[in-house]
Design a protein around this motif. Structure first.
Motif, PDB file in Angstrom:
ATOM      1  N   TYR A 110       0.855  -1.190   0.000  1.00  0.00           N
ATOM      2  CA  TYR A 110       0.000   0.000   0.000  1.00  0.00           C
ATOM      3  C   TYR A 110       0.893   1.242   0.000  1.00  0.00           C
ATOM      4  CZ  TYR A 110      -3.686  -3.253   1.505  1.00  0.00           C
ATOM      5  OH  TYR A 110      -4.573  -4.295   1.580  1.00  0.00           O
ATOM      6  N   ARG A 149      -6.261  -3.500   5.213  1.00  0.00           N
ATOM      7  CA  ARG A 149      -6.715  -4.678   4.483  1.00  0.00           C
ATOM      8  C   ARG A 149      -8.209  -4.624   4.149  1.00  0.00           C
ATOM      9  NH1 ARG A 149      -3.482  -9.556   5.078  1.00  0.00           N
ATOM     10  NH2 ARG A 149      -1.628  -9.215   6.342  1.00  0.00           N
ATOM     11  N   THR A 153     -10.735   0.686   0.415  1.00  0.00           N
ATOM     12  CA  THR A 153     -11.365  -0.084  -0.660  1.00  0.00           C
ATOM     13  C   THR A 153     -11.202   0.508  -2.058  1.00  0.00           C
ATOM     14  OG1 THR A 153     -13.459   1.031  -0.179  1.00  0.00           O
ATOM     15  CG2 THR A 153     -13.075  -1.111   0.867  1.00  0.00           C
ATOM     16  N   GLU A 154     -10.503   1.617  -2.203  1.00  0.00           N
ATOM     17  CA  GLU A 154     -10.240   2.096  -3.557  1.00  0.00           C
ATOM     18  C   GLU A 154      -9.200   1.187  -4.225  1.00  0.00           C
ATOM     19  OE1 GLU A 154     -12.012   5.543  -1.444  1.00  0.00           O
ATOM     20  OE2 GLU A 154     -10.480   4.065  -0.947  1.00  0.00           O
ATOM     21  N   PRO A 155      -9.239   1.068  -5.559  1.00  0.00           N
ATOM     22  CA  PRO A 155      -8.307   0.148  -6.233  1.00  0.00           C
ATOM     23  C   PRO A 155      -6.906   0.714  -6.390  1.00  0.00           C
ATOM     24  CG  PRO A 155      -9.701   1.220  -7.857  1.00  0.00           C
ATOM     25  CD  PRO A 155     -10.195   1.680  -6.506  1.00  0.00           C
ATOM     26  N   LYS A 158      -2.440   0.592  -4.236  1.00  0.00           N
ATOM     27  CA  LYS A 158      -2.096  -0.745  -3.760  1.00  0.00           C
ATOM     28  C   LYS A 158      -1.502  -1.537  -4.920  1.00  0.00           C
ATOM     29  CE  LYS A 158      -6.186  -1.787  -2.052  1.00  0.00           C
ATOM     30  NZ  LYS A 158      -7.268  -0.809  -2.243  1.00  0.00           N
ATOM     31  N   ASP A 180     -15.164  -1.587  -6.658  1.00  0.00           N
ATOM     32  CA  ASP A 180     -13.827  -1.917  -6.180  1.00  0.00           C
ATOM     33  C   ASP A 180     -13.784  -2.438  -4.745  1.00  0.00           C
ATOM     34  OD1 ASP A 180     -14.641   0.514  -5.162  1.00  0.00           O
ATOM     35  OD2 ASP A 180     -13.099   1.681  -6.170  1.00  0.00           O
ATOM     36  N   TYR A 183     -13.077  -6.388  -4.422  1.00  0.00           N
ATOM     37  CA  TYR A 183     -11.702  -6.658  -4.853  1.00  0.00           C
ATOM     38  C   TYR A 183     -10.718  -6.264  -3.758  1.00  0.00           C
ATOM     39  CZ  TYR A 183      -7.198  -5.807  -7.085  1.00  0.00           C
ATOM     40  OH  TYR A 183      -5.852  -5.790  -7.370  1.00  0.00           O
ATOM     41  N   SER A 184     -10.907  -5.093  -3.182  1.00  0.00           N
ATOM     42  CA  SER A 184      -9.944  -4.570  -2.218  1.00  0.00           C
ATOM     43  C   SER A 184      -9.914  -5.362  -0.919  1.00  0.00           C
ATOM     44  CB  SER A 184     -10.254  -3.093  -1.925  1.00  0.00           C
ATOM     45  OG  SER A 184     -10.049  -2.295  -3.078  1.00  0.00           O
ATOM     46  N   TYR A 185     -11.110  -5.692  -0.369  1.00  0.00           N
ATOM     47  CA  TYR A 185     -11.039  -6.428   0.897  1.00  0.00           C
ATOM     48  C   TYR A 185     -10.631  -7.880   0.687  1.00  0.00           C
ATOM     49  CZ  TYR A 185     -16.052  -8.007   0.463  1.00  0.00           C
ATOM     50  OH  TYR A 185     -17.257  -8.559   0.073  1.00  0.00           O
ATOM     51  N   GLY A 188      -6.796  -7.845   0.432  1.00  0.00           N
ATOM     52  CA  GLY A 188      -6.298  -7.621   1.784  1.00  0.00           C
ATOM     53  C   GLY A 188      -6.420  -8.862   2.643  1.00  0.00           C
TER      54      GLY A 188
END
Length: 299
Positions: A110, A149, A153-155, A158, A180, A183-185, A188
C-alpha cells in the motif's frame, strides 16, 4: 514483465494521456487501457496512442469500470498488478518505488496519495481517509493492519501480487458504483504479508461529472448490495472492525419501512442479494427501531 498497470477509460482522452505520461518508461512494465465504449471520435484518438508495452481494449458496449478492469485482468503479465484511474496521475518517485519493491516478499504494497482539483490543482480532500488509515497503521500496527486490508477499498494506491489475484480468482463487482470494494477487501484478506509505504506516489483528482460523484436510484441500490456483501464478509470471517458505511445504509433502509414501503421491499431484496440472511436483516431492523424508540423516549 514485473508490473502491469490497468486503466479503465471513458471519454477523457486528454486526461488519459496525462496519466500515461506520468507512468515511467520501463521494459518490465506494461499498461492495459480498457475503453468502456467511448464516443467514436474519442476511440479514433485512442487508436493513435503511442507507447511501448501498451495494450488497448475497446469494449463495444458500456458496462462500467468494474467490467473494464475484469476484462484486463486475464491479460496481465506482470508479477505485480496496479490499478489507476484515467483522470488521476502518478507523482515523482513512483519509479523509485517500483525499484524498491520489485522483489518484495509481501503480497500487497500500500502507498500514500495526495489529491488536487484536476483543472486548478488546488488541494482537495479525497484522500483524507487514506491519510488517517496510514496514520492509524503507524500508531497501532495490529489495528492499522486490519484497516488497510479491509477498509481501504479504492483500487489505486495498492500494488498486488498477480499470484494472489489468480489463486483466489478475485474480480471486481460489475456494479454502477463501489465496484472496487470486494476486490480490495479480498486482496487484503488473502495477503499473507503487507507493507505500507508513506510516500505520496499517486494523485487523486477531483473532477466534476466523474463517476465517483454520480448518484441515483440504481447507484444507491448497488451500493446497498455491495455494503451488504461487505458486512456479510465481516460477520463470516469475524473481522473485528466497525463498518459505519453499512450501518448508515441499514439505518436509512429501516426508516423506509414506514416512509416508503415499496422502496423498503426493493432494498430488502438487495440486502439478500448481498448475502445477508433474513434473520440478520430482521435483527438490524429491530436494532434501529429500538434505537429510534429509545431516542424518542429519552428525548
Amino acid at each position: 514483465m514485473n508490473f502491469t498497470i490497468i486503466i479503465p477509460h471513458k471519454n477523457i482522452p486528454l486526461l488519459l494521456d496525462r496519466m500515461i505520461k506520468s507512468i515511467p518508461m520501463r521494459d518490465d512494465l506494461e499498461i492495459i487501457v480498457v475503453d468502456d465504449h467511448s464516443d467514436a471520435c474519442v476511440v479514433e484518438q485512442l487508436r493513435n496512442l503511442e507507447r511501448e508495452n501498451l495494450s488497448l481494449i475497446l469494449n463495444q458496449e458500456c458496462h462500467g469500470a468494474g467490467y473494464a478492469r475484469n476484462c484486463a485482468l486475464p491479460l496481465a503479465k506482470g508479477k505485480w498488478v496496479l490499478f489507476a484511474d484515467s483522470d488521476d496521475f502518478f507523482n515523482s518517485g513512483f519509479n523509485d518505488f517500483l525499484n524498491d519493491y520489485t522483489d518484495s516478499d509481501a503480497d500487497v504494497i500500500y502507498f500514500n496519495a495526495n489529491s488536487v482539483d484536476t483543472v486548478t490543482f488546488e488541494p482537495s480532500n479525497r484522500v483524507d481517509h487514506l491519510h488517517e488509515f496510514i496514520e492509524e497503521y503507524h500508531k497501532d500496527k495490529n489495528k492499522g493492519d486490519l484497516i488497510m486490508r479491509y477498509l481501504f477499498t479504492e483500487p489505486w494506491c495498492k500494488m498486488v501480487k498477480r499470484e494472489i489475484i489468480e489463486s483466489y480468482q478475485i474480480k471486481f463487482e460489475e456494479t454502477s458504483i463501489r465496484n472496487d470494494v470486494k476486490y480490495s477487501y479480498l486482496v487484503g484478506h488473502y495477503a499473507a504479508n503487507i507493507i505500507v509505504d508513506d510516500r505520496q506516489l499517486y494523485c487523486v483528482t477531483t473532477r466534476q461529472n466523474s463517476l465517483s460523484r454520480g448518484k441515483g436510484y440504481q447507484a444507491a441500490l448497488d451500493e446497498l448490495k455491495v455494503f451488504a456483501g461487505w458486512k456479510k464478509f465481516f460477520v463470516v470471517h469475524k473481522i473485528p472492525l466497525e463498518l459505519p458505511k453499512f450501518d448508515l445504509c441499514a439505518y436509512n433502509f429501516t426508516r423506509h419501512l414506514w416512509k416508503d414501503n415499496k422502496l423498503f421491499r426493493v432494498e430488502y431484496g438487495k440486502m439478500r442479494e448481498g448475502g445477508l440472511s433474513h434473520r440478520f436483516i430482521i435483527g438490524q431492523i429491530l436494532k434501529y427501531i429500538y434505537k429510534s424508540m429509545s431516542y424518542k423516549i429519552l428525548g
